[in-house]
Design a protein around this motif. Structure first.
Motif, PDB file in Angstrom:
ATOM      1  N   SER A 147       0.832  -1.207   0.000  1.00  0.00           N
ATOM      2  CA  SER A 147       0.000   0.000   0.000  1.00  0.00           C
ATOM      3  C   SER A 147       0.867   1.259   0.000  1.00  0.00           C
ATOM      4  N   ASP A 148       2.009   1.227   0.716  1.00  0.00           N
ATOM      5  CA  ASP A 148       2.919   2.375   0.705  1.00  0.00           C
ATOM      6  C   ASP A 148       3.572   2.534  -0.664  1.00  0.00           C
ATOM      7  N   GLN A 149       3.918   1.421  -1.291  1.00  0.00           N
ATOM      8  CA  GLN A 149       4.500   1.475  -2.636  1.00  0.00           C
ATOM      9  C   GLN A 149       3.494   2.065  -3.613  1.00  0.00           C
ATOM     10  N   LEU A 150       2.234   1.671  -3.475  1.00  0.00           N
ATOM     11  CA  LEU A 150       1.185   2.190  -4.354  1.00  0.00           C
ATOM     12  C   LEU A 150       1.006   3.690  -4.146  1.00  0.00           C
ATOM     13  N   ASP A 157       3.228   5.794  -3.005  1.00  0.00           N
ATOM     14  CA  ASP A 157       4.413   6.445  -3.566  1.00  0.00           C
ATOM     15  C   ASP A 157       4.299   6.568  -5.081  1.00  0.00           C
ATOM     16  N   SER A 158       3.800   5.522  -5.715  1.00  0.00           N
ATOM     17  CA  SER A 158       3.623   5.541  -7.167  1.00  0.00           C
ATOM     18  C   SER A 158       2.592   6.597  -7.575  1.00  0.00           C
ATOM     19  N   ILE A 159       1.511   6.699  -6.823  1.00  0.00           N
ATOM     20  CA  ILE A 159       0.469   7.692  -7.118  1.00  0.00           C
ATOM     21  C   ILE A 159       1.032   9.100  -6.946  1.00  0.00           C
ATOM     22  N   GLU A 182       4.142   9.999  -7.152  1.00  0.00           N
ATOM     23  CA  GLU A 182       5.103  10.238  -8.227  1.00  0.00           C
ATOM     24  C   GLU A 182       4.377  10.643  -9.513  1.00  0.00           C
ATOM     25  N   LYS A 183       3.270   9.959  -9.811  1.00  0.00           N
ATOM     26  CA  LYS A 183       2.468  10.288 -10.997  1.00  0.00           C
ATOM     27  C   LYS A 183       1.914  11.705 -10.876  1.00  0.00           C
ATOM     28  N   THR A 206       4.750  14.233 -11.387  1.00  0.00           N
ATOM     29  CA  THR A 206       5.127  14.282 -12.803  1.00  0.00           C
ATOM     30  C   THR A 206       4.097  15.072 -13.609  1.00  0.00           C
ATOM     31  N   GLU A 234      -5.076  -2.347  -7.955  1.00  0.00           N
ATOM     32  CA  GLU A 234      -3.672  -2.485  -7.569  1.00  0.00           C
ATOM     33  C   GLU A 234      -3.529  -3.195  -6.225  1.00  0.00           C
TER      34      GLU A 234
END
Length: 124
Positions: free
Chosen positions: A17-20, A22-24, A26-27, A30, A96
């Protein structure tokens, strides 16, 4: 020299969930940076058009470039809005998280062996 490839201790592992998240993030960062760059280009072109004392052909080229950047910015913003609206609605997030959960379950299942045998007892 050999490299130690032992897995990280559980306390140091980053939850899915933390990786997800972080990915959100980052998106989002960007997307925001791309929007800033596009608006900076638009502002620069607007100033150039305003100060343009050259031919109508040169002014038309600047206006065409302005329109192209604006259309691109609009398309990118629309895609970003749809992506984040999907996140808000939970569609992508649920998918996800479900994928991460199944990967975790499959990894656990691979580490254990279960043998199933048919029952020899019948009931009448």
């Amino acid at each position: 020299m050999t490299e130690d490839k032992s897995p990280l201790p559980q306390a140091l592992e980053v939850p899915a969930s933390d990786q997800l998240l972080d990915s959100i993030l980052e998106k989002a960062a960007t997307a925001a940076q791309r929007t800033v760059e596009q608006f900076a280009k638009l502002a620069s072109l607007a100033r150039a058009i305003e100060q343009c004392n050259s031919s109508p052909a040169r002014r038309a080229k600047l206006l065409f470039a302005f329109e192209e950047i604006a259309a691109s910015a609009e398309a990118n913003a629309r895609l970003d809005a749809e992506f984040f609206q999907g996140l808000r609605n939970g569609q992508i997030l649920k998918r996800e998280l479900r994928r991460a959960h199944y990967e975790h379950v499959e990894a656990d299942a691979d580490s254990e062996v279960t043998i199933l045998a048919p029952s020899t007892m019948t009931r009448h």
